[in-house]
Design a protein around this motif. Structure first.
Motif, PDB file in Angstrom:
ATOM      1  N   ALA A  28       0.840  -1.238   0.144  1.00  0.00           N
ATOM      2  CA  ALA A  28       0.055  -0.161  -0.131  1.00  0.00           C
ATOM      3  C   ALA A  28       0.631   1.230   0.064  1.00  0.00           C
ATOM      4  N   ARG A  29       0.427   2.125  -0.539  1.00  0.00           N
ATOM      5  CA  ARG A  29       1.132   3.553  -0.720  1.00  0.00           C
ATOM      6  C   ARG A  29       0.394   4.711  -0.466  1.00  0.00           C
ATOM      7  N   PRO A  30       0.850   5.916  -0.195  1.00  0.00           N
ATOM      8  CA  PRO A  30       0.085   7.125  -0.071  1.00  0.00           C
ATOM      9  C   PRO A  30      -0.680   7.629  -1.140  1.00  0.00           C
ATOM     10  N   ASP A  31      -1.808   7.928  -0.903  1.00  0.00           N
ATOM     11  CA  ASP A  31      -2.437   8.498  -2.268  1.00  0.00           C
ATOM     12  C   ASP A  31      -1.823   9.596  -3.150  1.00  0.00           C
ATOM     13  N   TRP A  32      -1.109  10.433  -2.429  1.00  0.00           N
ATOM     14  CA  TRP A  32      -0.645  11.749  -3.043  1.00  0.00           C
ATOM     15  C   TRP A  32       0.450  11.259  -3.926  1.00  0.00           C
ATOM     16  N   GLN A  33       1.360  10.072  -3.342  1.00  0.00           N
ATOM     17  CA  GLN A  33       2.478   9.391  -4.151  1.00  0.00           C
ATOM     18  C   GLN A  33       1.687   8.748  -5.645  1.00  0.00           C
ATOM     19  N   VAL A  34       0.911   8.030  -5.311  1.00  0.00           N
ATOM     20  CA  VAL A  34       0.444   7.456  -6.432  1.00  0.00           C
ATOM     21  C   VAL A  34      -0.146   8.389  -7.557  1.00  0.00           C
ATOM     22  N   ILE A  35      -0.745   9.408  -7.004  1.00  0.00           N
ATOM     23  CA  ILE A  35      -1.321  10.312  -8.123  1.00  0.00           C
ATOM     24  C   ILE A  35      -0.108  10.976  -8.757  1.00  0.00           C
ATOM     25  N   CYS A  36       1.080  11.267  -7.880  1.00  0.00           N
ATOM     26  CA  CYS A  36       2.199  11.896  -8.431  1.00  0.00           C
ATOM     27  C   CYS A  36       2.937  10.979  -9.243  1.00  0.00           C
ATOM     28  N   ASP A  37       3.080   9.797  -9.126  1.00  0.00           N
ATOM     29  CA  ASP A  37       3.724   8.656 -10.155  1.00  0.00           C
ATOM     30  C   ASP A  37       2.799   8.574 -11.454  1.00  0.00           C
TER      31      ASP A  37
END
Length: 914
Positions: free
Chosen positions: A484-493
């Motif tokens: 699992a990852r932070p939402d902000w990081q996924v959006i940035c990726d």
């Protein structure tokens, strides 16, 4: 409990509760036995150490059972398969890019949530509006608080909540409108209750069609007809204007628009008798309320979903604000209008422009200078130049094929949206559905092509903003489970894979800094060039290091840059003390609010009015609270609350099942009579979904009509019909293992301590109860320790499977819904070995020992049942809630059960004297 997190620290963490908008501070720490200890943060200004039962039970909800731990994609056969993050992110980015290239930026959408942290929200908004170039990003906050946002903007020029929680304690009169505060915002209610205890002369008025738990503390309850709030408050405005209660100096210097607003109020609502008739309240009670308001300077009018969730929600908000403006009761301690936010970060989402018609930092999409300000600050390649689709319109556009891709984050629209079957049809047709979630199996995720595992509470790191504009840190104290990852990081990726720059952040502290800097960018004194001064300003919080961000203490915006010698940063408790508002001329606006009824009225086919809302111990669609056994005990299954005379008229019985039908859908629930609902109305809670019940999604019934200004749906007023849901038998199961019940006509699953409870009803004829029960429970061994009793004449059957002298599962069936106590049976699952008296009781259907049946849970904090309280009241002569608390602890923690205890005291004493 499947808990395989690694604690990030043995010291524990100060964080924030993830439930309602009160924003309580929490202390969380890992214990030596692997459990999470939860306590209120005594130093947090919102709650000062107190927690409601939901917050207190947070440690019971952080297990990994049912968690989405790895990225998954649907294969050609339609099955979900685990994939790498690279594969999932490439698929999301490539899918969005392909659809945008083929159909344009408005062919994709994001649907996000007040469960996101401000940093997640900020990045999602930046990607959608500033890089993809579409404003098709909306949030489930549209469903609860957007009418308050629109009302604030019309009156104040900006989405501003003027008061702080302390004002509730300073007020001489608190008016709660459309808010069951005792259940939905318990800590705020307890602050009000304590203030009233210290100052008995303080008045509490509740305006609500239902008599809820909140009314038990009130001095006055006005049970207005649903949808008549504007008549009520227009009438109050007219009364104040013509009874010498208007503040002419304030009006002349600091407001505009009174003439038109008052003319509308006078035209329709000047006669209290006519207002009372329309609102269906006693005229003497109405006049008493008007007089009390007029004669009390320090008045808070606090409102929530009962006001906002309406096709006239924005006008309701402004009709309330008008009353405070005409009397000058705003901008001073202990007075003002107060919107009680529903979600933990609905306010934070509003700050970053999470709604489809807003820009970040309280700027407006329809203002070219604001668009230029945000685009220049971001250095983004494009900027959305028109409002996007609001929630209801967004899913209609997906169904129509205009939106080809949707990315859903931290919300479950298949359950929460009105006319929810549209969401089912829309997602089933959509070319690309991406879902970021912590749970794998939800009603919505069943339609996703790609599932992205997100961090949950206890794992996320960032900020939230509560109802009084207070920014608090939500700190992680558990490691990320699985992948699992932070939402902000996924959006940035995803943004990076789509070729966008500007998404390279070192962590949430860097995102918060950009958010804070944008709030102060081009935000100076009011200018004539259209850049009106924005009160939302975090200038004093810019430039923080990661350590300073980690150590950030709760603070209310606006936060100015310090000008004192020690450089200490201070927030702002109240707004408008200088009588300066955010309209270009600095004045507040009266808004004319012509009264109008709900969009759909009851008729011959659908003669009743459906109201929806929350219950005390559950939250949204129960993905968290549904895991806690003690939270499940208070209200274990969905219900329809109605007046006994209506039940008689429509042929349904208390305790039996009923089908509730509207023009948009249907559901099944158990009938109850609370004594708090007027004839012609019914109430159904919002929480149950396809994972917890066979047919209890109330969203499927709710009409999709929205407020024309805010776009908020009318959850409080849907015409429905009700009829008996005929079944041949009723029953329940308690089982240590999960059961598949697809063949059962009606079922609800409830989490127990070491077992699952299933409430059942069926239409099939059971020829052989023993064989049927063994098959259903999976007990095929003929030598199993199987106790059973059957009375074929009465249609009663009971069976228990015992394994090594320990109860493993039991099933109870009857033609009637009045079955044995679940509380007593649940207590047997705590025993390592059944006693002979227990076995006898199981066959008899009731406990042999006196007092073993504690009854339905009243106090969830301490697990105190109704029977225990009533027995103590009778046997020990208890007279007050304080005496009950002293004797049993009930009511001594969060206090949300205090209204119910008060009611039990009255009922028990009345029964004794009858």
């Amino acid at each position: 409990m499947n808990l395989s997190h690694i604690p990030l620290s043995t010291v524990g963490a100060k964080t924030t509760c993830p439930y309602c908008g009160v924003g309580c501070g929490v202390r969380a720490s890992m214990q030596t036995d692997g459990t999470i200890a939860i306590a209120g943060d005594e130093l947090h200004p919102a709650n000062k150490g107190r927690l409601c039962v939901k917050g207190s039970a947070l440690g019971e909800t952080v297990d990994l059972d049912g968690r989405l731990l790895y990225p998954k994609m649907r294969d050609e056969r339609g099955d979900m398969q685990r994939v790498s993050w690279d594969a999932a992110l490439d698929k999301v980015a490539g899918g969005l890019r392909s659809i945008i290239d083929r159909h344009g930026p408005d062919s994709v959408a994001l649907y996000v949530s007040g469960q996101l942290l401000t940093e997640d929200y900020y990045i999602a908004n930046k990607l959608m509006k500033g890089y993809i170039g579409s404003a098709n990003i909306d949030t489930n906050s549209r469903l609860c608080m957007s009418s308050a946002v629109a009302g604030h903007k019309r009156a104040f020029g900006e989405d501003l909540v003027p008061i702080c929680y302390e004002d509730l304690e300073l007020a001489d009169m608190v008016v709660l409108v459309g808010s069951n505060t005792a259940w939905c915002h318990p800590i705020l209610f307890q602050r009000i209750a304590k203030a009233k205890e210290n100052r008995p002369e303080m008045k509490l008025v509740v305006i609500d069609p239902r008599r809820t738990a909140t009314c038990e503390l009130s001095d006055m309850h006005l049970p207005v007809k649903p949808g008549t709030d504007v008549w009520l408050f227009n009438g109050l405005m007219s009364y104040l204007a013509h009874r010498g209660a208007r503040d002419n100096a304030f009006i002349d210097a600091h407001t505009t628009g009174l003439g038109e607003a008052l003319a509308i109020a006078d035209a329709d609502c000047a006669d209290p008798h006519e207002v009372a008739r329309i609102c269906k309240v006693d005229v003497n009670d109405l006049l008493a309320f008007y007089e009390l308001f007029a004669n009390t300077e320090k008045v808070i009018t606090a409102f929530s979903m009962g006001v906002n969730q309406s096709s006239a929600g924005t006008d309701k908000v402004n009709s309330i604000i008008n009353c405070h403006l005409i009397s000058g009761r705003i901008g001073k301690p202990g007075m003002g209008p107060f919107s009680i936010t529903g979600q933990p970060n609905a306010m934070g989402g509003r700050e970053v422009g999470g709604l489809a018609n807003m820009l970040a930092a309280h700027m407006d999409l329809d203002n070219a200078l604001h668009r230029d300000t945000v685009q220049t600050f971001w250095g983004s390649p494009r900027m959305a130049d028109k409002p996007g689709l609001k929630a209801v319109d967004l899913f209609n556009a997906i169904e129509a094929g205009r939106i080809k891709a949707v990315w859903i984050m931290a919300t479950n629209p298949m359950v929460s949206m009105p006319d929810a079957n549209v969401v089912r049809r829309a997602l089933s047709k959509c070319e690309l559905v991406v879902a970021s979630d912590i749970m794998e199996k939800t009603d919505t995720n069943a339609f996703a092509h790609i599932l992205l595992p997100a961090l949950g509470w206890g794992e996320k790191d960032g900020t939230v903003t509560n109802s009084e504009r207070r920014i608090s840190r939500q700190r992680s104290f558990l490691s990320a489970p699985g992948e699992a990852r932070p939402d902000w990081q996924v959006i940035c990726d995803v943004a990076g894979r789509m070729g966008y720059r500007g998404f390279d952040f070192a962590g949430p502290h860097a995102i918060f800094d950009e958010h804070a800097r944008l709030s102060s960018y081009r935000n100076g004194p009011p200018q004539i060039d259209g850049h009106s001064h924005r009160l939302f300003n975090l200038d004093g919080l810019t430039g923080m290091s990661k350590q300073q961000f980690d150590e950030l203490q709760p603070i209310q915006w606006p936060v100015a840059r310090p000008n004192n010698a020690d450089g200490a940063v201070t927030g702002t408790a109240r707004l408008f003390g200088n009588h300066r508002y955010s309209h270009p001329d600095g004045k507040a606006r009266f808004v004319a609010t012509p009264p109008r009824g709900p969009a759909h009225l009851p008729d011959e086919e659908f003669p009743l009015t459906l109201n929806t809302g929350r219950v005390r111990d559950q939250w949204h669609t129960m993905t968290r609270t549904g895991k806690s056994a003690r939270l499940a005990d208070h209200v274990p299954e969905s219900f329809v609350d109605m007046h006994p005379q209506d039940a008689l008229r429509y042929g349904v019985r208390e305790g039996g099942l009923a089908r509730i039908t509207s023009r948009w859908g249907a559901m099944v629930a158990r009938v109850q009579h609370s004594g708090g609902i007027a004839r012609g109305s019914v109430f159904v809670p919002i929480h149950w979904n396809s994972q917890t019940a066979s047919d209890a999604r109330v969203g499927a019934l709710v009409n999709p009509v929205v407020d024309p200004v805010s776009g908020e749906p009318e959850f409080k007023h849907t015409p429905v019909n009700i009829e008996e849901f005929g079944v041949s038998w009723h029953g329940f199961i308690l089982s240590r293992k999960a059961l598949a019940l697809d063949e059962i006509t009606h079922w609800t699953r409830i989490q127990g301590r070491d077992f699952a409870r299933y409430e059942l009803a069926g239409r099939n004829v059971i020829a052989d109860h023993s064989a049927w029960a063994r098959t259903l429970l999976g007990v095929h061994d003929i030598d199993a320790d199987w106790l059973e009793y059957e009375d074929s004449t009465a249609g009663v059957y009971r069976a228990v499977h015992v394994d090594n002298d320990r109860i493993d599962m039991c099933i109870f069936l009857s033609k009637r819904p009045d079955l044995p106590s679940r509380a007593w049976l649940a207590s047997l699952f705590d025993k390592t070995q059944l006693e002979e008296a227990d076995r006898v009781g199981l066959l008899v259907g009731q406990p042999i020992e006196k007092g073993a049946d504690t009854g339905p849970t009243v106090c969830s904090c301490f697990g105190v049942g109704r029977n225990t309280i009533c027995s103590a009241v009778r046997e020990q002569g208890l007279k007050t809630v304080a005496e009950v608390t002293s004797c049993l602890k009930a009511g001594g923690n969060c206090g949300s059960c205090v209204p119910e205890i008060k009611k039990l005291l009255v009922e028990t004493h009345a029964a004794e004297t009858a």
